[in-house]
Design an enzyme around this catalytic site. Structure first.
Site, short mmCIF file in Angstrom:
data_model
loop_
_atom_site.label_atom_id
_atom_site.label_comp_id
_atom_site.label_asym_id
_atom_site.label_seq_id
_atom_site.Cartn_x
_atom_site.Cartn_y
_atom_site.Cartn_z
N SER A 30 21.67 23.09 -59.12
CA SER A 30 22.74 23.92 -59.01
C SER A 30 23.18 24.18 -60.40
CB SER A 30 23.82 23.21 -58.21
OG SER A 30 23.42 23.32 -56.78
N GLY A 42 22.84 25.78 -54.47
CA GLY A 42 22.26 26.25 -55.73
C GLY A 42 23.16 26.78 -56.60
N GLY A 73 24.54 29.74 -59.73
CA GLY A 73 24.95 31.25 -59.95
C GLY A 73 26.26 31.63 -58.85
N CYS A 85 27.59 23.87 -50.29
CA CYS A 85 28.02 24.46 -51.60
C CYS A 85 27.68 25.98 -51.58
CB CYS A 85 27.20 23.80 -52.78
SG CYS A 85 28.28 22.92 -53.97
N LEU A 86 26.67 26.25 -52.26
CA LEU A 86 26.26 27.73 -52.39
C LEU A 86 26.14 28.28 -50.87
CD1 LEU A 86 25.85 30.28 -54.54
CD2 LEU A 86 23.64 29.57 -54.59
N GLN A 94 29.30 29.11 -49.45
CA GLN A 94 29.74 30.39 -49.81
C GLN A 94 29.17 31.76 -49.25
OE1 GLN A 94 29.17 29.76 -54.32
NE2 GLN A 94 30.60 28.10 -54.03
N ASN A 151 29.84 20.37 -57.17
CA ASN A 151 29.28 20.79 -58.11
C ASN A 151 29.09 22.26 -58.07
OD1 ASN A 151 27.75 21.99 -60.29
ND2 ASN A 151 25.70 21.10 -59.35
N GLY A 168 31.01 26.34 -59.29
CA GLY A 168 32.02 27.00 -60.37
C GLY A 168 32.47 28.07 -59.57
N PHE A 169 32.15 28.37 -58.33
CA PHE A 169 32.68 29.48 -57.62
C PHE A 169 33.36 28.88 -56.32
CE2 PHE A 169 29.68 31.43 -60.29
CZ PHE A 169 30.07 32.78 -60.55
N HIS A 191 28.91 17.91 -51.72
CA HIS A 191 27.43 17.40 -51.58
C HIS A 191 27.56 16.09 -50.53
CE1 HIS A 191 25.09 20.02 -53.86
NE2 HIS A 191 26.31 20.27 -54.50
N GLU A 201 25.23 14.59 -49.35
CA GLU A 201 23.97 13.55 -49.57
C GLU A 201 24.25 12.81 -50.78
OE1 GLU A 201 23.56 16.78 -52.70
OE2 GLU A 201 24.01 16.67 -50.49
#
Length: 369
Positions: free
Chosen positions: A51, A229, A231, A257-258, A261, A299, A301-302, A343, A345
């Protein structure tokens, strides 16, 4: 390495601000979006987390490298950060089960790292001015050339990075005779997520970032997972379409996370780039379903749009981040689908959220019954 012999280095931010430090020993230049992590431990897991691909990492913990490295404590194959910025770098280490020191590990992966930076001032500046592109370099006498290089770096917003870290070919992990089968979409998956599935008697087939629902369903899985992940999630059209198909077929789906989203985007909920993002192992989250608090590892940023989520007929918010009230978890009301923006985990870090893996397994078992 003697402290006095180390070469000067710098951090140049996109707005022209410069912070000076010293090279850890690997000369060169590296670029990426600058971000900071507040974790007091676990630097090796952070550095290998997919990520963080494309990002320059500032560690707020003052000492980095003091316990060396361990070959088992990685979240992917190789280092994923673009470079490291820290206050004090330990060239020596003390740990019984260490496999070596951090500097040698960085040299093996050719990672540019600089220390002796006033990270308190740097982090404070980023907090005020937001995440931005930056460059770190030992070429301190060529500022204009560094500025030119920095101007050519693409912004993280709109940047698709999952393809850079995803597996190229499908692979299996776990016992093929396990009672539960999971198809996992790798858009930057961490190894410890897979370990948590295997620990719960699941056999997992991991697919590349652009795998279709048809391809993932050929494994005849009992449930589906979309990973974390790097981006911007918006360009991940293939992953969104795969999520839509899984949802349309009313199959168990879990996202982290990603992946969280991507599931939101599959439901028509937009995402946005945060001012700084959340990165650390001490983020407070409230579970709205139980009323309990969780200390979490994060972790990202979006984030997903809270107003759109609250207005959505088929989606409800299950978790919120207590620092800024951003959405930290959702579930679909009439589908076997849920996701979180952190996360569970979390290794190293708090284990408060490990129950989410159990919840996913229970959802699968109910669907099979």
């Amino acid at each position: 390495m003697k402290y006095q012999s180390r070469k000067k280095a710098l951090v140049l931010l996109a707005d022209g601000t410069i912070f000076y430090g010293k090279s850890v020993g690997i000369e060169g230049t590296s670029t990426g979006e600058i971000c900071f992590n507040t974790g007091m431990t676990g630097y090796q897991e952070v550095f290998t987390d997919p990520s963080y691909f494309g990002q320059l990492m500032v560690t707020t913990n003052a000492h980095i490298g003091n316990y060396g490295v361990n070959n088992e404590e990685i979240e992917s194959e190789g280092i994923k950060i673009s470079g490291l910025i820290c206050r004090n770098f330990s060239f020596t280490h003390s740990r019984v089960d260490s496999d070596g020191n951090l500097k040698d590990w960085f040299e093996k992966h050719n990672l540019v790292a600089i220390s002796d930076v006033d990270t308190r001032a740097l982090v404070s500046y980023i907090r005020d001015n937001g995440a931005m592109n930056a460059i770190i370099s030992t070429e301190v006498d060529n500022i204009e050339n560094l500025k030119k290089q920095l101007s050519e770096i693409p912004n993280m917003e709109g940047l698709e990075l999952a393809s850079k870290v995803s597996t190229k070919e499908p692979y299996f992990i776990g016992d093929e005779n396990a009672p539960i089968k999971i198809s996992a979409l790798d858009i930057g998956i961490k190894k410890n997520i897979l370990r948590n599935f295997v620990k719960r008697d699941a056999y997992v087939k991991v697919y590349p970032y652009n795998a279709t629902f048809k391809e993932m369903s050929e494994f005849n899985p009992d449930g589906y997972f979309i990973s974390n992940g790097p981006g911007d999630p918006e360009p991940l059209i293939d992953a969104q379409n795969t999520a839509k198909d899984i949802i349309a077929n009313d199959l168990p789906l879990f996202g982290i996370c990603l992946g969280h989203q991507v599931i939101a985007l599959a439901n028509g909920i937009s995402t946005y780039k945060m001012h700084n993002g959340h990165r650390g192992i001490n983020h407070p989250v409230k579970n709205l379903l139980t009323g309990k608090g969780e200390i979490t590892s994060q972790n990202h940023g979006f984030a997903i749009n809270r107003e759109e989520t609250e207005a959505h007929n088929d989606v409800e918010i299950t978790h919120v981040h207590l620092n800024d009230n951003t959405v930290a978890g959702i579930r679909m009301k009439n589908k076997n689908v849920f996701s979180v923006q952190y996360h569970p985990e979390a290794s190293p870090g708090p284990h408060d959220a490990e129950y989410l893996f159990d919840q996913f397994i229970e959802n699968i078992k109910k669907a099979k019954a």
